[in-house]
Design a protein around this motif. Structure first.
Motif, PDB file in Angstrom:
ATOM      1  N   LEU A   1       0.507 -14.412   8.800  1.00  0.00           N
ATOM      2  CA  LEU A   1      -0.386 -13.304   8.469  1.00  0.00           C
ATOM      3  C   LEU A   1       0.127 -11.996   9.054  1.00  0.00           C
ATOM      4  N   VAL A   2       0.624 -12.045  10.288  1.00  0.00           N
ATOM      5  CA  VAL A   2       1.177 -10.844  10.921  1.00  0.00           C
ATOM      6  C   VAL A   2       2.396 -10.346  10.152  1.00  0.00           C
ATOM      7  N   ILE A   3       3.275 -11.273   9.739  1.00  0.00           N
ATOM      8  CA  ILE A   3       4.484 -10.888   9.002  1.00  0.00           C
ATOM      9  C   ILE A   3       4.126 -10.248   7.657  1.00  0.00           C
ATOM     10  N   ILE A   4       3.209 -10.903   6.917  1.00  0.00           N
ATOM     11  CA  ILE A   4       2.808 -10.362   5.610  1.00  0.00           C
ATOM     12  C   ILE A   4       2.155  -8.990   5.767  1.00  0.00           C
ATOM     13  N   THR A   5       1.302  -8.851   6.783  1.00  0.00           N
ATOM     14  CA  THR A   5       0.654  -7.563   7.037  1.00  0.00           C
ATOM     15  C   THR A   5       1.697  -6.503   7.379  1.00  0.00           C
ATOM     16  N   GLY A   6       2.709  -6.890   8.187  1.00  0.00           N
ATOM     17  CA  GLY A   6       3.763  -5.950   8.546  1.00  0.00           C
ATOM     18  C   GLY A   6       4.568  -5.496   7.341  1.00  0.00           C
TER      19      GLY A   6
ATOM     20  N   PHE B   1       5.614  -1.063   3.080  1.00  0.00           N
ATOM     21  CA  PHE B   1       5.481  -0.502   1.726  1.00  0.00           C
ATOM     22  C   PHE B   1       4.428   0.604   1.703  1.00  0.00           C
ATOM     23  N   TRP B   2       3.372   0.425   2.476  1.00  0.00           N
ATOM     24  CA  TRP B   2       2.333   1.456   2.563  1.00  0.00           C
ATOM     25  C   TRP B   2       2.907   2.736   3.149  1.00  0.00           C
TER      26      TRP B   2
ATOM     27  N   LYS C   1       5.846  -0.158  -9.421  1.00  0.00           N
ATOM     28  CA  LYS C   1       4.531  -0.792  -9.529  1.00  0.00           C
ATOM     29  C   LYS C   1       4.362  -1.919  -8.520  1.00  0.00           C
ATOM     30  N   THR C   2       5.465  -2.637  -8.254  1.00  0.00           N
ATOM     31  CA  THR C   2       5.386  -3.739  -7.283  1.00  0.00           C
ATOM     32  C   THR C   2       5.083  -3.225  -5.891  1.00  0.00           C
ATOM     33  N   SER C   3       5.816  -2.200  -5.462  1.00  0.00           N
ATOM     34  CA  SER C   3       5.581  -1.646  -4.132  1.00  0.00           C
ATOM     35  C   SER C   3       4.202  -1.008  -4.037  1.00  0.00           C
TER      36      SER C   3
ATOM     37  N   SER D   1       1.645  -2.241  -1.232  1.00  0.00           N
ATOM     38  CA  SER D   1       1.109  -1.260  -0.278  1.00  0.00           C
ATOM     39  C   SER D   1      -0.412  -1.190  -0.334  1.00  0.00           C
ATOM     40  N   SER D   2      -0.983  -1.457  -1.526  1.00  0.00           N
ATOM     41  CA  SER D   2      -2.443  -1.409  -1.652  1.00  0.00           C
ATOM     42  C   SER D   2      -3.123  -2.552  -0.903  1.00  0.00           C
ATOM     43  N   LEU D   3      -2.355  -3.629  -0.614  1.00  0.00           N
ATOM     44  CA  LEU D   3      -2.919  -4.759   0.111  1.00  0.00           C
ATOM     45  C   LEU D   3      -2.999  -4.525   1.609  1.00  0.00           C
ATOM     46  N   PHE D   4      -2.248  -3.548   2.100  1.00  0.00           N
ATOM     47  CA  PHE D   4      -2.148  -3.355   3.554  1.00  0.00           C
ATOM     48  C   PHE D   4      -3.497  -3.142   4.243  1.00  0.00           C
ATOM     49  N   PRO D   5      -4.369  -2.233   3.767  1.00  0.00           N
ATOM     50  CA  PRO D   5      -5.651  -2.048   4.455  1.00  0.00           C
ATOM     51  C   PRO D   5      -6.483  -3.330   4.502  1.00  0.00           C
TER      52      PRO D   5
END
Length: 330
Positions: free
Chosen positions: A9-14, A19-20, A63-65, A69-73
């Protein structure tokens, strides 16, 4: 002791955070070039250079990035809540009956015993310690990849005695520091009666005996099994119900549990920074009586509330939601 899920989870969030950050940089470059476009609108060469710079920057914002990036918050919020505030768990076994039943979904308060590193589980800020009577979730000491849930019976330094015949506990608090401590902790047992739970025994194809628990609507139903005994145990100013398969004081059925026959009365001295835990389903719980103590570093948090119960009988569909199970854990 590393939590694999927390690490992922930490890696995916990072990654989503990177990208954000790129997206924010692209936005800054875009705004900067828009200002340059207005200021240098009379100069085609300068404007064309500005346009090329913007095109190069915006190429990174595919579009991918944009999606990542929209998932970060959202991921950051989930990481904070799950790592430091609350974490959900599902009860898979009957070791904590009648307090917790199979299919209960609970919330565990994590910050009550300290703020921990979500990956290594090392305590960063100490906010408290488990107390006798708390229902806690912890990493199983013999296999930290498994989460267990039990009730705290003995704190560090306690002397714990359990009598399998009477089904009663005796606890001498802080026995290490109070060598001359005489009076045990007041513990009472009341309302001893047949429960609405029946334990059924079945044999599989290999001859191995398995058991299952059935809840009946009345104590008069006769099923092919053993009706469990319910007792109200009280200590530390709180009450909770426990189940026993063998009625207190009944020695005729004691041989059902071979592992207990060698020590009808057992005692343990709880080491410093460790805890003695037991399941509320006392005759059907693998706990500190068998595998030892729980180090404080293994403790995930305190179970505080049942927020859902989904019941599904094996081989049946659909499932049913038991709304009457929702509420505070005692």
């Amino acid at each position: 002791m590393i939590s694999t899920f927390s690490l992922v989870l930490v890696i995916i969030t990072g990654i989503s955070g990177i990208f954000w950050g790129i997206k924010q940089l692209c936005t800054i470059i875009y705004n900067h070039n828009q200002q340059k476009k207005i200021f240098f609108k009379k100069s085609n060469d300068i404007y064309q250079q500005s346009k090329n710079t913007y095109s190069l920057a915006i190429s990174y914002c595919s579009k991918t990035s944009e999606f990542i990036s929209s998932l970060f918050p959202i991921l950051l919020l989930v990481l904070i809540i799950r790592s430091f505030i609350f974490e959900p768990f599902r009860i898979p076994s009957g070791s904590m009956m009648p307090t917790l039943l199979i299919g209960d979904f609970i919330l565990v308060k994590k910050f009550v015993y300290g703020i921990k590193n979500p990956v290594t589980q090392k305590t960063l800020i100490n906010t408290g310690h488990p107390k006798r009577g708390d229902v806690i979730v912890f990493k199983y000491p013999k296999n930290p990849t498994l989460n267990y849930i039990k009730r705290v019976i003995g704190e560090p330094g306690d002397k714990v005695i359990y009598n399998i015949i009477t089904k009663q506990l005796t606890i001498y608090p802080d026995h290490i520091n109070n060598i001359k401590y005489i009076q045990p902790l007041p513990i009472t047992y009341n309302n001893i009666s047949p429960s609405n739970f029946i334990q059924i025994f079945n044999s599989d194809a290999n001859g191995k005996v398995n058991s299952a628990f059935i809840k009946t609507k009345s104590q008069e139903n006769n099923l092919n099994g053993i009706r469990l005994i319910q007792t109200t145990e009280s200590f530390n100013g709180m009450e909770h119900n426990i189940l026993t398969m063998i009625p207190p004081g009944d020695q005729n059925l004691i041989k059902i549990y071979d592992q207990h026959t060698k020590h009808l009365i057992s005692e343990w001295l709880v080491p410093i920074d460790e805890y003695f835990v037991m399941g509320d389903n006392r005759d059907n719980s693998a706990d500190s009586r068998y595998w030892g103590f729980v180090p404080e570093r293994n403790i995930v948090g305190k179970a505080i509330i049942i927020w859902m119960n989904i019941k599904k009988q094996e081989g049946t569909w659909p499932i049913s939601i038991q709304m009457n199970r929702i509420g505070k854990i005692q």
